[in-house]
Design a protein around this motif. Sequence first.
Motif, PDB file in Angstrom:
ATOM      1  N   THR A 187       0.780  -1.079  -0.021  1.00  0.00           N
ATOM      2  CA  THR A 187      -0.061   0.116   0.113  1.00  0.00           C
ATOM      3  C   THR A 187       0.951   1.216  -0.177  1.00  0.00           C
ATOM      4  O   THR A 187       1.746   0.989   0.652  1.00  0.00           O
ATOM      5  CB  THR A 187      -0.814   0.075   1.281  1.00  0.00           C
ATOM      6  N   VAL A 210      -4.504  -2.444  -9.224  1.00  0.00           N
ATOM      7  CA  VAL A 210      -4.530  -1.482  -8.443  1.00  0.00           C
ATOM      8  C   VAL A 210      -5.914  -1.408  -7.758  1.00  0.00           C
ATOM      9  O   VAL A 210      -6.786  -1.664  -8.476  1.00  0.00           O
ATOM     10  CB  VAL A 210      -3.994  -0.157  -9.008  1.00  0.00           C
ATOM     11  N   THR A 266      -1.435   8.157  -1.034  1.00  0.00           N
ATOM     12  CA  THR A 266      -1.548   9.614  -1.956  1.00  0.00           C
ATOM     13  C   THR A 266      -2.021  10.756  -1.275  1.00  0.00           C
ATOM     14  O   THR A 266      -1.878  10.748  -0.131  1.00  0.00           O
ATOM     15  CB  THR A 266      -2.968   8.883  -2.886  1.00  0.00           C
ATOM     16  N   TRP A 302      -4.848   8.552  -9.437  1.00  0.00           N
ATOM     17  CA  TRP A 302      -4.181   7.455  -9.742  1.00  0.00           C
ATOM     18  C   TRP A 302      -4.648   6.098 -10.195  1.00  0.00           C
ATOM     19  O   TRP A 302      -4.189   5.661 -10.965  1.00  0.00           O
ATOM     20  CB  TRP A 302      -2.907   7.218  -8.395  1.00  0.00           C
ATOM     21  N   TYR A 303      -5.876   5.892  -9.486  1.00  0.00           N
ATOM     22  CA  TYR A 303      -6.409   4.623  -9.805  1.00  0.00           C
ATOM     23  C   TYR A 303      -6.837   4.639 -11.494  1.00  0.00           C
ATOM     24  O   TYR A 303      -7.018   3.745 -12.087  1.00  0.00           O
ATOM     25  CB  TYR A 303      -7.629   4.463  -9.005  1.00  0.00           C
ATOM     26  N   LEU A 345      -3.515   3.768  -1.604  1.00  0.00           N
ATOM     27  CA  LEU A 345      -3.927   2.778  -2.964  1.00  0.00           C
ATOM     28  C   LEU A 345      -2.718   1.236  -2.752  1.00  0.00           C
ATOM     29  O   LEU A 345      -1.591   1.393  -2.412  1.00  0.00           O
ATOM     30  CB  LEU A 345      -3.227   3.638  -4.138  1.00  0.00           C
ATOM     31  N   PRO A 390      -8.309   1.067  -4.652  1.00  0.00           N
ATOM     32  CA  PRO A 390      -7.987   1.990  -3.370  1.00  0.00           C
ATOM     33  C   PRO A 390      -8.139   1.177  -1.975  1.00  0.00           C
ATOM     34  O   PRO A 390      -8.905  -0.064  -2.103  1.00  0.00           O
ATOM     35  CB  PRO A 390      -9.344   3.081  -3.574  1.00  0.00           C
ATOM     36  N   THR A 403      -5.828   9.361  -4.934  1.00  0.00           N
ATOM     37  CA  THR A 403      -6.307   8.175  -5.171  1.00  0.00           C
ATOM     38  C   THR A 403      -7.023   7.860  -6.309  1.00  0.00           C
ATOM     39  O   THR A 403      -6.740   6.953  -6.956  1.00  0.00           O
ATOM     40  CB  THR A 403      -6.795   7.392  -3.926  1.00  0.00           C
TER      41      THR A 403
END
Length: 406
Positions: free
Chosen positions: A248, A318, A251, A307-308, A256, A320, A304
Motif C-alpha cells: 500500500t 491496483v 496518496t 492514480w486509480y 492505494l 483503493p 487516490t
Amino acid sequence: MTESTPATSGILAGYRVLDCSIAMAGPFAGQRLGDLGADVIKIEPTTGEWQRHSAAGGARGNRINVSFLSLNRNKRSVAVDLKAPEGRDLLYRLVSKSDVFLQNYRPGVAARLGVDYESLRAVNPAIVYVSISGYGEDGPYRDRPGQDLLLQALSGAMLSAGATGTPPQAAGQYLVDAVTASTAFEAVLAALLHRERTGEGQQVTVNMLDVITTLQMQEISVFTMGGVPQERSAEPHAHVYIRSPYGTFATTDGYLALAMPHLPTLGDLIDEPSFASMDGEADGWSRRDEIYAKVAARLATRSTAEWYGVLSGAGIWVAPVYSYADLVDDEQIKHNGTFVEYEHPTEGHVKTPGFPYRFSRTPARVDRGAPLAGEHTREILAEVGMTPSEIDFLATSGVVATASVS
C-alpha cells in the motif's frame, strides 16, 4: 435426516444441528449451517453463552450485543445447565433426534460433562460430532488458550509482511477464527455426505493451529521445499515472497494498493524512467527497497482517484484502500447484495454481512435473528416429547432457563 425436525427452507432443510460452541469459530460455523436451512439449536448455559457478555468494540445492543447478534442468526436457543444430571439427560434426548453436534470446549471438558463423542455415539450412532480446539485434542499445547492473535503469532504469518525492524503486524480481522469456522463448516458437509452414502456417523476434529498453517500452503512450501527464508526488507512490503512493488502507498488523500506491475509500464505511467530497464523477476526482488521508495514518492503527489484512473486504465493491478464506511457504500457490494437487512424483535434494524455462497434453487436466507438465551427452550423440549409440566419443573429448579422477546 431427522423426522422431527421442523420444516425449514434451504439446501440443508431437515438436518438438526446442536451447537454447543462459544465465542466465534464454532458459532460462525453453526450460523453457516443455519443460513443453508439446517435447524440449528444453540445449547448454552442458563446465564447465556460467553459471547453474550463480551461485546467486541463495546458495541452493545438492547438485549443482545452486536458480537453475538452477528454470529448466531438462524438459530434457536435452549438454555440448560449441563452439569446437572437432568440437564445432561435433556441433552441426550436432543442428541437422539439430531444429526450434528458441534462443540469447542477446552480439551477434556466434554468428557467431564459426559458429552464427548463416545458418550453421544452411544445415544445416537449416526451423529456427526465436530470438535474444534486451539491446538489439537492432545499434545504439548493441548491446554493453551486458543485465541486468534496467539495463533496468528505462532503461525509464522506475521513475518511475511511489513518491514525489517518493525513489529510483526496481525491481520485486521479475527482471521484464524473465521478460517476455522469455514473449515468446520466444510467438515460438517463432508461428514454428512459420507453418512448419506454409508449410514455412518463419525467424529471430526478441527484445530486452529493446523487451519492457519494449511492456509499458508503456498508460502510455507516456498520455505520448506524452495529453501527461501522469510526476509523482510527495509521498506514496508505486503508479502515477503512476492516481488516489488507489492503493498500500500499513500496518496494525497488516502492509500492505494499496488500489486506486481510490469515495471517499465509503471515507470511510464508515474514518470519514473529508472524502471524502463528493470526486470520485474530479477530487480523486483533484489531492489525491493529502492523500487518501493521511488513508487511511494511518485504516488504521494496525486489523489487516490487520479492514480486509480491512470493505473487501472493501463491494466495495472491496483485498488483503493477502503474503510468500512467505503465498503458498505461500494457499488459492487450493493449489486451483489453482500449485506442482509432485517428487523430483530429486540435489537431493531439489523444490517450485517450475508452469505458467501449462492444457490439457484435453494438460496440462503435469514429466517430468524440471533435468539435470546433460552428463547426456544420450551418449544424445542416439547418437540422431543417433554410435557409442559416437565418443562416447568426443569425451569423452576434452574436446570433450564427460558426467555421471552416481549
